[in-house]
Design a protein around this motif. Structure first.
Motif, mmCIF file in Angstrom:
data_model
loop_
_atom_site.group_PDB
_atom_site.id
_atom_site.type_symbol
_atom_site.label_atom_id
_atom_site.label_comp_id
_atom_site.label_asym_id
_atom_site.label_seq_id
_atom_site.Cartn_x
_atom_site.Cartn_y
_atom_site.Cartn_z
ATOM 1 N N VAL A 189 24.921 117.491 -51.332
ATOM 2 C CA VAL A 189 25.901 117.866 -52.343
ATOM 3 C C VAL A 189 27.287 117.454 -51.845
ATOM 4 C CG1 VAL A 189 27.040 119.789 -53.506
ATOM 5 C CG2 VAL A 189 24.553 119.740 -53.319
ATOM 6 N N MET A 190 27.997 116.714 -52.676
ATOM 7 C CA MET A 190 29.333 116.241 -52.331
ATOM 8 C C MET A 190 30.377 117.067 -53.090
ATOM 9 S SD MET A 190 28.589 113.797 -50.232
ATOM 10 C CE MET A 190 30.154 112.910 -50.079
ATOM 11 N N ILE A 233 17.980 121.629 -54.970
ATOM 12 C CA ILE A 233 16.646 121.963 -54.493
ATOM 13 C C ILE A 233 15.734 120.753 -54.666
ATOM 14 C CG2 ILE A 233 14.617 123.442 -54.785
ATOM 15 C CD1 ILE A 233 16.971 124.939 -53.682
ATOM 16 N N CYS A 234 14.983 120.440 -53.610
ATOM 17 C CA CYS A 234 13.965 119.390 -53.697
ATOM 18 C C CYS A 234 12.596 120.043 -53.645
ATOM 19 C CB CYS A 234 14.116 118.400 -52.544
ATOM 20 S SG CYS A 234 12.764 117.198 -52.437
ATOM 21 N N LYS A 263 9.105 123.592 -51.441
ATOM 22 C CA LYS A 263 10.486 123.613 -51.896
ATOM 23 C C LYS A 263 11.427 123.521 -50.694
ATOM 24 C CE LYS A 263 10.102 126.028 -56.315
ATOM 25 N NZ LYS A 263 10.614 127.147 -57.153
ATOM 26 N N ILE A 264 12.443 122.674 -50.820
ATOM 27 C CA ILE A 264 13.414 122.449 -49.756
ATOM 28 C C ILE A 264 14.804 122.674 -50.313
ATOM 29 C CG2 ILE A 264 14.301 120.792 -48.065
ATOM 30 C CD1 ILE A 264 11.584 119.279 -48.492
ATOM 31 N N ASP A 265 15.545 123.586 -49.707
ATOM 32 C CA ASP A 265 16.915 123.855 -50.128
ATOM 33 C C ASP A 265 17.839 122.856 -49.424
ATOM 34 O OD1 ASP A 265 19.416 124.771 -50.771
ATOM 35 O OD2 ASP A 265 19.032 126.866 -50.243
ATOM 36 N N CYS A 266 18.343 121.892 -50.175
ATOM 37 C CA CYS A 266 19.161 120.824 -49.592
ATOM 38 C C CYS A 266 20.600 121.267 -49.318
ATOM 39 C CB CYS A 266 19.168 119.609 -50.515
ATOM 40 S SG CYS A 266 17.517 118.954 -50.865
ATOM 41 N N THR A 284 18.453 119.451 -42.471
ATOM 42 C CA THR A 284 18.809 118.339 -41.582
ATOM 43 C C THR A 284 19.448 117.163 -42.303
ATOM 44 O OG1 THR A 284 16.615 117.332 -41.803
ATOM 45 C CG2 THR A 284 16.927 118.940 -40.021
ATOM 46 N N GLY A 285 19.340 117.143 -43.632
ATOM 47 C CA GLY A 285 19.931 116.047 -44.394
ATOM 48 C C GLY A 285 18.963 114.930 -44.721
ATOM 49 N N ARG A 286 17.756 114.965 -44.129
ATOM 50 C CA ARG A 286 16.791 113.884 -44.360
ATOM 51 C C ARG A 286 15.430 114.482 -44.671
ATOM 52 N NH1 ARG A 286 13.621 109.773 -41.453
ATOM 53 N NH2 ARG A 286 14.093 107.716 -42.361
ATOM 54 N N ILE A 287 14.817 113.986 -45.724
ATOM 55 C CA ILE A 287 13.472 114.418 -46.106
ATOM 56 C C ILE A 287 12.543 113.228 -45.931
ATOM 57 C CG2 ILE A 287 12.016 115.233 -47.985
ATOM 58 C CD1 ILE A 287 14.520 116.555 -49.166
#
Length: 289
Positions: free
Chosen positions: A53-54, A66-67, A73-76, A82-85
């Protein structure tokens, strides 16, 4: 619009709500809007993206991203993200969905560009190919290695792991490589039997950090790839049946046969070759045909 940047050859399909743009060194969500971005992946394959998120003003701009990959589920926007999926995706269709909610101020979602400027990396595991022996090849009993080729994107991933299963059934179960490494070759653990067909397959996993070999079974989620097979030359079969393997000098037998060149076998090849219907007799060192 973002949807127009996805080529049909990637193996992904896209659905989205709202307007996504390809700009600012990445694909991002227009400010002051919520929505979702959904990929449909047809596995098995390797998927990578780097969402974030910018914000222009951290005091006033916020958003939640959310990814969801299948049921995971991954809370971005979480502090420990970590910034990388990166995930190895199994066979069949898998939905990867990004949902942007709670947008305030000038916040938007961005994705770091991957290969070819795309906001994701997707490598079908079908691009991994056997090199020695080739699938459905006929080899000599002196075949000692299994080798394969990884696409450059997978070879560059330090956390990308492979292991090899080997056996005489179409669903081999014996794991013959047990190292923390992606590797591109492994030694066959047993002497090959004349006339038999052997099967081998690669399993794939990803881990961002090194783990002990003992934890592979419990800590890594292994995804099965393609199963390949090869046969061993039968006793008395003509040498022209050999489609893989090398001579004593390292030349591929198939290439020598195609060029009409003589084949010099490695010492100790335990086969009875028939040339023009005549038995070749016991193996000899450096025997030429």
């Amino acid at each position: 619009a973002y949807a127009k940047t996805i080529a049909t050859s990637t193996g992904l399909t896209l659905a989205s709500t709202g307007t996504w743009f390809n700009d600012r060194d990445g694909t991002f969500r227009s400010a002051n809007a919520a929505g979702s971005l959904t990929y449909t992946l047809t596995g098995p394959g390797f998927f990578v993206c780097e969402p974030k998120v910018m914000v222009a003003d951290p005091e006033t701009d916020t958003a939640n991203l959310i990814c969801q990959i299948g049921t995971e589920k991954i809370d971005c926007t979480a502090e420990d993200f970590t910034g990388r999926i990166a995930r190895v995706i199994g066979s069949g269709k898998t939905i990867v969905k990004f949902s942007l909610t709670g947008v305030k101020g000038g916040a938007y979602a961005a994705f770091t560009q991957q290969a070819d400027g795309a906001p994701y990396l997707w490598v079908p595991l079908s691009k991994v190919t056997p090199t020695n022996p080739m699938t459905k090849a006929v080899v000599l009993t002196n075949q000692t290695m299994l080798a394969w080729n990884l696409p450059a994107q997978l070879d560059a991933e330090e956390g990308f792991c492979t292991r090899v299963r080997f056996g005489t059934t179409s669903k081999p179960t014996v794991v013959i490589s047990n190292d923390y490494a992606k590797g591109c070759a492994v030694q066959i653990p047993e002497s090959l039997v004349s006339g038999k067909t052997y099967y081998w397959a690669l399993d794939y996993a990803y881990t961002p950090t090194n783990i002990e070999a003992e934890a592979w079974t419990t800590d890594l989620k292994w995804i099965s790839g393609t199963t390949w097979n090869f046969s061993v030359l039968k006793d008395g079969a003509p040498i022209t049946a050999v489609q893989s393997g090398s001579d004593a000098a390292g030349n591929k037998i198939a290439d020598l046969l195609a060029a009409g060149e003589p084949v010099e076998l490695i010492q100790g090849v335990k086969i009875d070759l028939h040339i023009g219907g005549v038995g070749a007799g016991p193996p000899q060192e450096g025997r030429r045909l």
